[in-house]
Design a protein around this motif. Structure first.
Motif, PDB file in Angstrom:
ATOM      1  N   VAL A  36       0.829  -1.213   0.000  1.00 26.55           N
ATOM      2  CA  VAL A  36       0.000   0.000   0.000  1.00 26.55           C
ATOM      3  C   VAL A  36       0.862   1.260   0.000  1.00 26.55           C
ATOM      4  CG1 VAL A  36      -1.643   1.358   1.349  1.00 26.55           C
ATOM      5  CG2 VAL A  36      -1.984  -1.101   1.086  1.00 26.55           C
ATOM      6  N   GLU A  37       1.895   1.271   0.858  1.00 21.26           N
ATOM      7  CA  GLU A  37       2.761   2.444   0.948  1.00 21.26           C
ATOM      8  C   GLU A  37       3.500   2.693  -0.358  1.00 21.26           C
ATOM      9  OE1 GLU A  37       2.906   4.792   3.265  1.00 21.26           O
ATOM     10  OE2 GLU A  37       1.202   3.692   4.100  1.00 21.26           O
ATOM     11  N   ASN A  38       3.931   1.629  -1.026  1.00 20.18           N
ATOM     12  CA  ASN A  38       4.632   1.794  -2.301  1.00 20.18           C
ATOM     13  C   ASN A  38       3.692   2.218  -3.414  1.00 20.18           C
ATOM     14  OD1 ASN A  38       7.698   0.955  -2.419  1.00 20.18           O
ATOM     15  ND2 ASN A  38       6.748  -0.317  -0.865  1.00 20.18           N
ATOM     16  N   PHE A  39       2.436   1.753  -3.340  1.00 21.66           N
ATOM     17  CA  PHE A  39       1.454   2.235  -4.293  1.00 21.66           C
ATOM     18  C   PHE A  39       1.298   3.748  -4.153  1.00 21.66           C
ATOM     19  CE2 PHE A  39      -0.985  -1.958  -4.877  1.00 21.66           C
ATOM     20  CZ  PHE A  39      -0.478  -2.122  -6.151  1.00 21.66           C
ATOM     21  N   LYS A  40       1.291   4.232  -2.914  1.00 28.06           N
ATOM     22  CA  LYS A  40       1.009   5.642  -2.652  1.00 28.06           C
ATOM     23  C   LYS A  40       2.211   6.550  -2.868  1.00 28.06           C
ATOM     24  CE  LYS A  40      -2.950   5.058   0.380  1.00 28.06           C
ATOM     25  NZ  LYS A  40      -3.590   5.414   1.658  1.00 28.06           N
ATOM     26  N   THR A  41       3.350   5.978  -3.211  1.00 25.14           N
ATOM     27  CA  THR A  41       4.506   6.842  -3.476  1.00 25.14           C
ATOM     28  C   THR A  41       4.275   7.725  -4.699  1.00 25.14           C
ATOM     29  OG1 THR A  41       5.572   5.049  -4.737  1.00 25.14           O
ATOM     30  CG2 THR A  41       6.210   5.318  -2.419  1.00 25.14           C
ATOM     31  N   PHE A  42       3.298   7.365  -5.541  1.00 24.33           N
ATOM     32  CA  PHE A  42       3.039   8.200  -6.719  1.00 24.33           C
ATOM     33  C   PHE A  42       2.637   9.613  -6.297  1.00 24.33           C
ATOM     34  CE2 PHE A  42      -1.353   6.887  -5.916  1.00 24.33           C
ATOM     35  CZ  PHE A  42      -2.068   8.026  -6.212  1.00 24.33           C
TER      36      PHE A  42
END
Length: 292
Positions: A36-42
């Motif tokens: 989830v956190e890596n998805f939200k890096t955008f």
């Protein structure tokens, strides 16, 4: 063996599912949080790119933002703007939806789910976002679902615009023109219903723009009300050192206001409206350049 046959075989054999241990449950939660956190890096990437662009921090490494993105990150300018626009949507939805019980932006976990909302104006994004969340199948947000909700919203908006235009035409035009306009406008709705399979949206807009431009020059010239402040305000801005630009979709070019008050070609012709809009947006990054 097909997927369906495998599922049937599994059900027939009633293979028991081994329960997760406490350690496995904890590890699963940790790994899901990483995803989830890596998805939200955008969001962070989009904000960073926006600041680099807006403050022209790229200027020592490249002449343009487009070249900077390609040479340093190997991404096209269009992809950079997708990330920037997605981050803008998240920020807008988060700020404008503060009266909601939950953070609306938390329902979106990747940029592809946000991308369809970038087609909307900021004031439209929140209401469409709520509609997408409320109608998500099994409460699960997907990019396909968001696209569907946005498409339905835009379709309703176009139909409302068509009905309003038809009412105005009936009041101000001859019966023959009103009848022809009604057929034409509903044909646009029909073309949209086929996803512009037979006539592209770009071609419709281009034809309408060309027709409008030709009609404006038929007799006494009817100028576009592109600058609502009027000629005096434009003159004041130019005397202060500003340059005014506008997009001319009829000629697919960008025009600059000349000293005699007219508009002269600055760049183009561009092949697509999207390409022209991107060039226009880059042009306006200069603080001394204004939209006409």
């Amino acid at each position: 063996m097909s997927r369906k046959m495998v599922e049937i075989a599994v059900r027939q054999n009633e293979v028991p599912v081994k329960e997760l241990s406490v350690q496995e449950e904890k590890r699963l939660e940790q790994l899901e949080n990483v995803v989830v956190e890596n998805f939200k890096t955008f969001i962070q990437v989009g904000r960073a790119l926006a600041e680099i662009r807006d403050r022209k921090l790229y200027r020592k490494k490249a002449m343009t933002f487009e070249r900077y993105c390609k040479e340093l990150f190997d991404i096209a300018k269009s992809r950079a703007y997708e990330l920037i626009n997605a981050a803008d949507v998240i920020e807008n939805v988060r700020n404008c939806g503060q009266n909601d019980d939950v953070d609306l932006s938390s329902f979106f976990v990747n940029e592809s789910q946000i991308r369809p909302l970038t087609k909307l104006r900021p004031e439209q994004q929140v209401s469409v976002c709520r509609a997408a969340i409320e109608s998500a199948p099994n409460g699960r947000m997907t990019a396909t679902h968001v696209k569907k909700v946005v498409k339905e919203y835009l379709g309703e908006k176009i139909q409302k615009t068509v009905r309003t235009a038809q009412e105005k035409v009936i009041q101000a035009s001859s019966p023959e023109f009103s009848e022809a306009f009604e057929k034409f406008s509903w044909q646009i709705i029909k073309e949209r219903g086929s996803n512009y399979k037979f006539t592209s949206r770009g071609e419709i807009v281009k034809c309408l723009d060309q027709l409008r431009a030709d009609l404006a020059e038929d007799g006494e010239f009817i100028d576009d009300p592109v600058f609502h402040g009027g000629g005096d305000d434009m003159n004041k801005l130019e005397r202060a050192g500003f340059s005014l630009f506008r997009m001319d979709r009829a000629s697919m070019s960008i025009k600059r206001r000349s000293e005699n008050g007219g508009w002269q070609k600055h760049s183009g012709a561009y092949e697509t409206i999207k390409e022209m809009e991107a060039a226009f947006k880059d042009l306006l990054q200069d603080d001394m350049h204004l939209r006409g």
